[in-house]
Design an enzyme around this catalytic site. Structure first.
Site, mmCIF file in Angstrom:
data_model
loop_
_atom_site.group_PDB
_atom_site.id
_atom_site.type_symbol
_atom_site.label_atom_id
_atom_site.label_comp_id
_atom_site.label_asym_id
_atom_site.label_seq_id
_atom_site.Cartn_x
_atom_site.Cartn_y
_atom_site.Cartn_z
ATOM 1 N N GLU A 261 -6.956 -23.908 -3.503
ATOM 2 C CA GLU A 261 -5.742 -24.657 -3.230
ATOM 3 C C GLU A 261 -4.779 -23.682 -2.579
ATOM 4 O O GLU A 261 -4.426 -22.659 -3.167
ATOM 5 C CB GLU A 261 -5.134 -25.236 -4.503
ATOM 6 C CG GLU A 261 -3.939 -26.129 -4.221
ATOM 7 C CD GLU A 261 -3.324 -26.684 -5.496
ATOM 8 O OE1 GLU A 261 -2.089 -26.834 -5.508
ATOM 9 O OE2 GLU A 261 -4.049 -26.943 -6.456
ATOM 10 N N TYR B 38 -4.568 -34.361 -9.699
ATOM 11 C CA TYR B 38 -3.855 -33.218 -10.264
ATOM 12 C C TYR B 38 -3.076 -33.698 -11.482
ATOM 13 O O TYR B 38 -2.029 -34.327 -11.359
ATOM 14 C CB TYR B 38 -2.911 -32.630 -9.209
ATOM 15 C CG TYR B 38 -2.421 -31.234 -9.522
ATOM 16 C CD1 TYR B 38 -1.804 -30.942 -10.726
ATOM 17 C CD2 TYR B 38 -2.552 -30.207 -8.597
ATOM 18 C CE1 TYR B 38 -1.340 -29.658 -11.019
ATOM 19 C CE2 TYR B 38 -2.086 -28.923 -8.868
ATOM 20 C CZ TYR B 38 -1.481 -28.661 -10.076
ATOM 21 O OH TYR B 38 -1.022 -27.400 -10.352
ATOM 22 N N ASP C 206 8.165 -25.920 -7.621
ATOM 23 C CA ASP C 206 7.675 -24.584 -7.959
ATOM 24 C C ASP C 206 8.697 -23.776 -8.741
ATOM 25 O O ASP C 206 9.904 -23.861 -8.508
ATOM 26 C CB ASP C 206 7.287 -23.824 -6.683
ATOM 27 C CG ASP C 206 6.047 -24.399 -6.039
ATOM 28 O OD1 ASP C 206 5.038 -24.531 -6.749
ATOM 29 O OD2 ASP C 206 6.094 -24.723 -4.843
#
Length: 284
Positions: A49, A175, A60
């Site tokens: 990834e 995910y 993030d």
């Protein structure tokens, strides 16, 4: 079968889960990105990834945010990132390669040309961390036309209808986020409720389920698989290794023995980390 399907089939036959490391393309430079990626594959990564640097990476935590900044300061562009992927693809024709890209990038480029460029580079999937599944149809349609698997995030403690929507929209893999918050190894993953979420995702005919956020140690990989996930994704821990070696690499003169040794040390630590994490996916 596509590369993801082939990978998961082979892993199931061996009784293994998947381990997928994340790194930022262009960190600390496009040239060194290839060194980093080759080290991950040499360590036993089942798939990759790869991130594309973006100015506002809202999903993030600080570690990966710094990677975005380093890559941008090194001048990495979308074209540079796709070039790195294309070169890796030529050397590794069977390895699934996913890209994590914030939604403004395909929106700015144009969905059709963006996904076409990804396909040309050899990318298998695109994960849009800031695009909720309710906003996904236009992205998914453009991805499908280019032969790219769209991947969406299944949030922790999501309502059943959201899990069903993610299951229906994702291809390649789903995910599953292990906890509330942003990426980062500072806060550990949680497998509480994961078995129920995985069961719900699979009931919706989902692709295999990968657990991410907070996966930094082999025992967390083993816990994720024991809870029902098909594998685990680790990002911040991998990015931290790159970050820790960047000062020594930057301080050494290009072409010097000191620089070669600094890069070799980074590669060795990355290989060792991936090998340990991958070992945790194997039975017994």
């Amino acid at each position: 079968m596509d590369r993801y399907a082939s990978m998961f089939t082979a892993l199931r036959e061996r009784g293994e889960g998947a381990f997928v490391p994340f790194v930022m393309v262009g960190d600390p430079s496009a040239e060194l990105s290839e060194e980093v990626i080759e080290a991950l594959i040499a360590g036993g990564a089942d798939a990759l990834e790869l991130g594309v640097p973006f100015s506002d990476p809202v999903a993030d935590g600080p570690t990966i945010q710094r990677a975005h900044i380093r890559a941008q300061e090194a001048g990495a562009t979308l074209a540079d990132c796709l070039g790195v992927v294309a070169r890796v693809r030529r050397h590794h024709p069977e390895t699934p390669i996913g890209m994590l890209i914030y939604g403004n990038v395909p929106f700015a480029v144009g969905l059709e040309p963006f996904y076409a460029r990804c396909a040309e580079a050899g990318i298998d999937s695109v994960l849009l961390p800031d695009v909720p599944v309710r906003e996904s149809p236009a992205f998914s349609a453009a991805a499908a036309r280019a032969g790219i698997s769209p991947v969406y995030i299944a949030p922790p403690s999501a309502a059943p209808h959201t899990l069903d929507a993610v299951a229906g929209a994702s291809r390649g893999y789903v995910y599953a986020v292990s906890r509330v918050g942003v990426t980062g190894a500072e806060q550990a993953a949680s497998t509480v409720g994961l078995a129920e979420s995985v069961a719900r995702l699979r009931a919706g005919a989902a692709a295999p389920v990968m657990l991410g956020f907070g996966i930094s140690r082999p025992e967390q990989v083993a816990e994720a698989i024991a809870a029902g996930a098909d594998g685990a994704i680790s990002g911040s821990a991998t990015v931290q290794i790159v970050e820790s070696h960047t000062p020594a690499i930057a301080a050494a003169r290009p072409g010097s023995r000191a620089r070669e040794e600094a890069v070799a040390a980074m590669r060795a630590e990355l290989r060792g980390f991936v090998a340990a994490m991958k070992a945790a996916t194997r039975p017994g």
